[in-house]
Design a protein around this motif. Structure first.
Motif, PDB file in Angstrom:
ATOM      1  N   GLY A 126       0.809  -1.218   0.000  1.00  0.00           N
ATOM      2  CA  GLY A 126       0.000   0.000   0.000  1.00  0.00           C
ATOM      3  C   GLY A 126       0.838   1.261   0.000  1.00  0.00           C
ATOM      4  N   GLY A 127       1.920   1.259   0.765  1.00  0.00           N
ATOM      5  CA  GLY A 127       2.790   2.422   0.773  1.00  0.00           C
ATOM      6  C   GLY A 127       3.428   2.683  -0.573  1.00  0.00           C
ATOM      7  N   ALA A 128       3.738   1.606  -1.306  1.00  0.00           N
ATOM      8  CA  ALA A 128       4.354   1.771  -2.623  1.00  0.00           C
ATOM      9  C   ALA A 128       3.353   2.215  -3.679  1.00  0.00           C
ATOM     10  CB  ALA A 128       5.010   0.455  -3.048  1.00  0.00           C
ATOM     11  N   MET A 129       2.095   1.790  -3.524  1.00  0.00           N
ATOM     12  CA  MET A 129       1.080   2.091  -4.534  1.00  0.00           C
ATOM     13  C   MET A 129       0.494   3.489  -4.388  1.00  0.00           C
ATOM     14  SD  MET A 129      -1.038  -1.494  -4.503  1.00  0.00           S
ATOM     15  CE  MET A 129      -2.366  -0.747  -5.454  1.00  0.00           C
ATOM     16  N   ALA A 130       0.490   4.039  -3.201  1.00  0.00           N
ATOM     17  CA  ALA A 130      -0.210   5.296  -2.947  1.00  0.00           C
ATOM     18  C   ALA A 130       0.417   6.458  -3.702  1.00  0.00           C
ATOM     19  CB  ALA A 130      -0.212   5.595  -1.447  1.00  0.00           C
ATOM     20  N   GLU A 131      -0.452   7.379  -4.142  1.00  0.00           N
ATOM     21  CA  GLU A 131       0.014   8.603  -4.780  1.00  0.00           C
ATOM     22  C   GLU A 131       0.559   9.560  -3.717  1.00  0.00           C
ATOM     23  OE1 GLU A 131       0.230   9.362  -7.850  1.00  0.00           O
ATOM     24  OE2 GLU A 131      -1.193   8.158  -8.996  1.00  0.00           O
ATOM     25  N   PRO A 132       1.511  10.424  -4.078  1.00  0.00           N
ATOM     26  CA  PRO A 132       1.965  11.438  -3.118  1.00  0.00           C
ATOM     27  C   PRO A 132       0.799  12.298  -2.615  1.00  0.00           C
ATOM     28  CG  PRO A 132       3.446  11.343  -5.001  1.00  0.00           C
ATOM     29  CD  PRO A 132       2.274  10.471  -5.347  1.00  0.00           C
ATOM     30  N   ALA A 133       0.880  12.719  -1.369  1.00  0.00           N
ATOM     31  CA  ALA A 133      -0.223  13.465  -0.758  1.00  0.00           C
ATOM     32  C   ALA A 133      -0.532  14.750  -1.519  1.00  0.00           C
ATOM     33  CB  ALA A 133       0.118  13.780   0.705  1.00  0.00           C
ATOM     34  N   THR A 134       0.492  15.438  -2.002  1.00  0.00           N
ATOM     35  CA  THR A 134       0.252  16.700  -2.709  1.00  0.00           C
ATOM     36  C   THR A 134      -0.545  16.474  -3.987  1.00  0.00           C
ATOM     37  OG1 THR A 134       2.433  16.451  -3.763  1.00  0.00           O
ATOM     38  CG2 THR A 134       2.297  17.827  -1.772  1.00  0.00           C
ATOM     39  N   ILE A 135      -0.259  15.386  -4.695  1.00  0.00           N
ATOM     40  CA  ILE A 135      -0.980  15.102  -5.939  1.00  0.00           C
ATOM     41  C   ILE A 135      -2.448  14.810  -5.645  1.00  0.00           C
ATOM     42  CG2 ILE A 135      -1.198  13.427  -7.813  1.00  0.00           C
ATOM     43  CD1 ILE A 135       1.803  13.236  -7.905  1.00  0.00           C
ATOM     44  N   VAL A 136      -2.720  14.003  -4.628  1.00  0.00           N
ATOM     45  CA  VAL A 136      -4.106  13.668  -4.308  1.00  0.00           C
ATOM     46  C   VAL A 136      -4.863  14.909  -3.846  1.00  0.00           C
ATOM     47  CG1 VAL A 136      -5.598  12.261  -2.840  1.00  0.00           C
ATOM     48  CG2 VAL A 136      -3.478  11.296  -3.737  1.00  0.00           C
ATOM     49  N   LYS A 137      -4.232  15.750  -3.032  1.00  0.00           N
ATOM     50  CA  LYS A 137      -4.912  16.953  -2.538  1.00  0.00           C
ATOM     51  C   LYS A 137      -5.215  17.918  -3.682  1.00  0.00           C
ATOM     52  CE  LYS A 137      -2.978  16.775   2.143  1.00  0.00           C
ATOM     53  NZ  LYS A 137      -2.042  17.409   3.116  1.00  0.00           N
ATOM     54  N   GLU A 138      -4.274  18.095  -4.589  1.00  0.00           N
ATOM     55  CA  GLU A 138      -4.514  18.972  -5.738  1.00  0.00           C
ATOM     56  C   GLU A 138      -5.627  18.425  -6.630  1.00  0.00           C
ATOM     57  OE1 GLU A 138      -0.772  19.337  -7.646  1.00  0.00           O
ATOM     58  OE2 GLU A 138       0.114  20.645  -6.099  1.00  0.00           O
ATOM     59  N   ALA A 139      -5.627  17.118  -6.844  1.00  0.00           N
ATOM     60  CA  ALA A 139      -6.667  16.506  -7.660  1.00  0.00           C
ATOM     61  C   ALA A 139      -8.029  16.624  -6.981  1.00  0.00           C
ATOM     62  CB  ALA A 139      -6.333  15.041  -7.911  1.00  0.00           C
ATOM     63  N   GLU A 140      -8.064  16.445  -5.667  1.00  0.00           N
ATOM     64  CA  GLU A 140      -9.322  16.579  -4.932  1.00  0.00           C
ATOM     65  C   GLU A 140      -9.882  17.988  -5.076  1.00  0.00           C
ATOM     66  OE1 GLU A 140     -11.062  15.715  -0.423  1.00  0.00           O
ATOM     67  OE2 GLU A 140      -8.909  15.638  -0.826  1.00  0.00           O
ATOM     68  N   THR A 141      -9.026  18.992  -4.982  1.00  0.00           N
ATOM     69  CA  THR A 141      -9.476  20.376  -5.148  1.00  0.00           C
ATOM     70  C   THR A 141     -10.039  20.612  -6.542  1.00  0.00           C
ATOM     71  OG1 THR A 141      -7.841  21.158  -3.542  1.00  0.00           O
ATOM     72  CG2 THR A 141      -8.741  22.782  -5.077  1.00  0.00           C
ATOM     73  N   ALA A 142      -9.353  20.083  -7.568  1.00  0.00           N
ATOM     74  CA  ALA A 142      -9.827  20.257  -8.945  1.00  0.00           C
ATOM     75  C   ALA A 142     -11.179  19.575  -9.154  1.00  0.00           C
ATOM     76  CB  ALA A 142      -8.796  19.704  -9.922  1.00  0.00           C
ATOM     77  N   ILE A 143     -11.363  18.400  -8.594  1.00  0.00           N
ATOM     78  CA  ILE A 143     -12.620  17.672  -8.754  1.00  0.00           C
ATOM     79  C   ILE A 143     -13.761  18.398  -8.041  1.00  0.00           C
ATOM     80  CG2 ILE A 143     -13.815  15.538  -8.141  1.00  0.00           C
ATOM     81  CD1 ILE A 143     -11.088  14.113  -8.578  1.00  0.00           C
ATOM     82  N   GLN A 144     -13.520  18.845  -6.828  1.00  0.00           N
ATOM     83  CA  GLN A 144     -14.554  19.575  -6.096  1.00  0.00           C
ATOM     84  C   GLN A 144     -14.911  20.885  -6.798  1.00  0.00           C
ATOM     85  OE1 GLN A 144     -13.268  20.003  -2.031  1.00  0.00           O
ATOM     86  NE2 GLN A 144     -13.383  17.822  -1.604  1.00  0.00           N
ATOM     87  N   SER A 145     -13.921  21.553  -7.369  1.00  0.00           N
ATOM     88  CA  SER A 145     -14.192  22.797  -8.099  1.00  0.00           C
ATOM     89  C   SER A 145     -15.046  22.526  -9.331  1.00  0.00           C
ATOM     90  CB  SER A 145     -12.882  23.471  -8.508  1.00  0.00           C
ATOM     91  OG  SER A 145     -12.139  23.860  -7.370  1.00  0.00           O
ATOM     92  N   ALA A 146     -14.798  21.412 -10.009  1.00  0.00           N
ATOM     93  CA  ALA A 146     -15.595  21.066 -11.181  1.00  0.00           C
ATOM     94  C   ALA A 146     -17.057  20.842 -10.799  1.00  0.00           C
ATOM     95  CB  ALA A 146     -15.019  19.821 -11.854  1.00  0.00           C
ATOM     96  N   PHE A 147     -17.302  20.173  -9.686  1.00  0.00           N
ATOM     97  CA  PHE A 147     -18.677  20.004  -9.211  1.00  0.00           C
ATOM     98  C   PHE A 147     -19.296  21.364  -8.895  1.00  0.00           C
ATOM     99  CE2 PHE A 147     -17.880  15.501  -8.725  1.00  0.00           C
ATOM    100  CZ  PHE A 147     -19.126  14.917  -8.686  1.00  0.00           C
ATOM    101  N   ALA A 148     -18.536  22.220  -8.209  1.00  0.00           N
ATOM    102  CA  ALA A 148     -19.075  23.517  -7.790  1.00  0.00           C
ATOM    103  C   ALA A 148     -19.353  24.428  -8.974  1.00  0.00           C
ATOM    104  CB  ALA A 148     -18.100  24.189  -6.823  1.00  0.00           C
TER     105      ALA A 148
END
Length: 284
Positions: A126-148
């Protein structure tokens, strides 16, 4: 599913005595409790409300279509943020997969003994497969903005109006009370029936694994009611779930893939709503 090899065993399997006996009993009791709860829930689930009959449809009169603002703030299930979070999820998944495996000749005690091994292996993976935290947080912001960025309730209302006017012969009024162009004589009259469409849930879904595919979803509650006395003629919940994609794909181009997919989801929901309420087509 139990394998043929285990189904063909004759006679009960003897559990080993010792300190693991009570632990095995607790695991089995918990499994039985969860299974019983699921069966009760399935047994008590009510059948879907039948759609309005042809006679009721013929008496709907002028139909107003209205929407309400989304009643939730969104549900955002995301992949693990970084290696540490991925290792934690992987460890949990690894341990649970061992515990859930079919018990061998020594009963379930071996599964319990091997669960820590599964946790270690799952944590490393799991540690090897996970995306870096910064990438996931940036992607989450982009996805939420698209919904909004999208007025989803209004888009769904307008799409339902369009599909209903094309597919049916009913007279429909927009939210501001104006009727269809072919109903000019009834512009001043209030609607006889209201189709109310509420967005009850929206956001993303993902399995609780280190880096699972991400799904978009919309949950809709629709009600057909008489405005004169508030009587509900028909109600139904409709859901849409997109295909799964990696989180980076959804977030590309500042979330444009999310906007495009939501447009397709709104079209799908509008067609399902019109089918269910007005067209007497099978609606699973």
């Amino acid at each position: 599913m139990i394998s043929k090899r285990h189904r063909m065993k004759i006679g009960p399997v003897q559990e080993p005595a010792g300190r693991y006996g009570p632990m095995v009993v607790r695991v089995r009791l918990l499994s039985a409790l969860l299974t019983g709860t699921l069966l009760v829930a399935l047994g008590c689930a009510s059948a879907p409300t039948p759609p309005p009959s042809e006679a009721v449809r013929a008496d709907l009169g002028r139909i107003g279509v209205r929407s309400a603002p989304a009643s939730t703030s969104g549900e955002w299930n995301m992949p693990a943020k970084g290696g540490a979070a991925g290792a934690g999820r992987g460890a949990a998944v690894g341990a649970l997969s061992v515990l859930a495996a079919p018990c061998g000749g020594y009963g379930c005690a071996a599964n319990i003994l091997l669960a820590p091994v599964g946790a270690v292996v799952g944590g490393i993976s799991g540690g090897a497969m996970a995306e870096p935290a910064t990438i996931v947080k940036e992607a989450e912001t982009a996805i939420q903005s698209a919904f909004a960025d999208l007025p989803i309730p209004d888009m769904l209302r307008d799409r339902v109006l369009h599909v209903a006017r094309v597919e049916t012969r009913h007279i429909f009024a927009q939210q501001d009370g104006t009727a269809a162009p072919d109903a000019t004589a009834e512009r001043l009259a209030g609607p006889d029936t209201i189709l109310q469409i509420n967005v009850q849930g929206y956001g993303t879904k993902a399995a609780w694994r280190p880096n699972p595919p991400l799904f978009l979803f919309l949950d809709i509650d629709m009600r057909l009611l008489r405005p004169a006395d508030g009587t509900v003629i028909y109600s139904r919940k409709v859901a849409w779930l997109s295909a799964g994609r990696p989180i980076a794909e959804w977030a590309g181009s500042n979330g444009d893939p999310v906007r495009e997919e939501l447009g397709r989801g709104i079209q799908y929901l509008a067609e399902r709503i019109v089918d269910a309420v007005f067209l007497l087509r099978p609606f699973p």
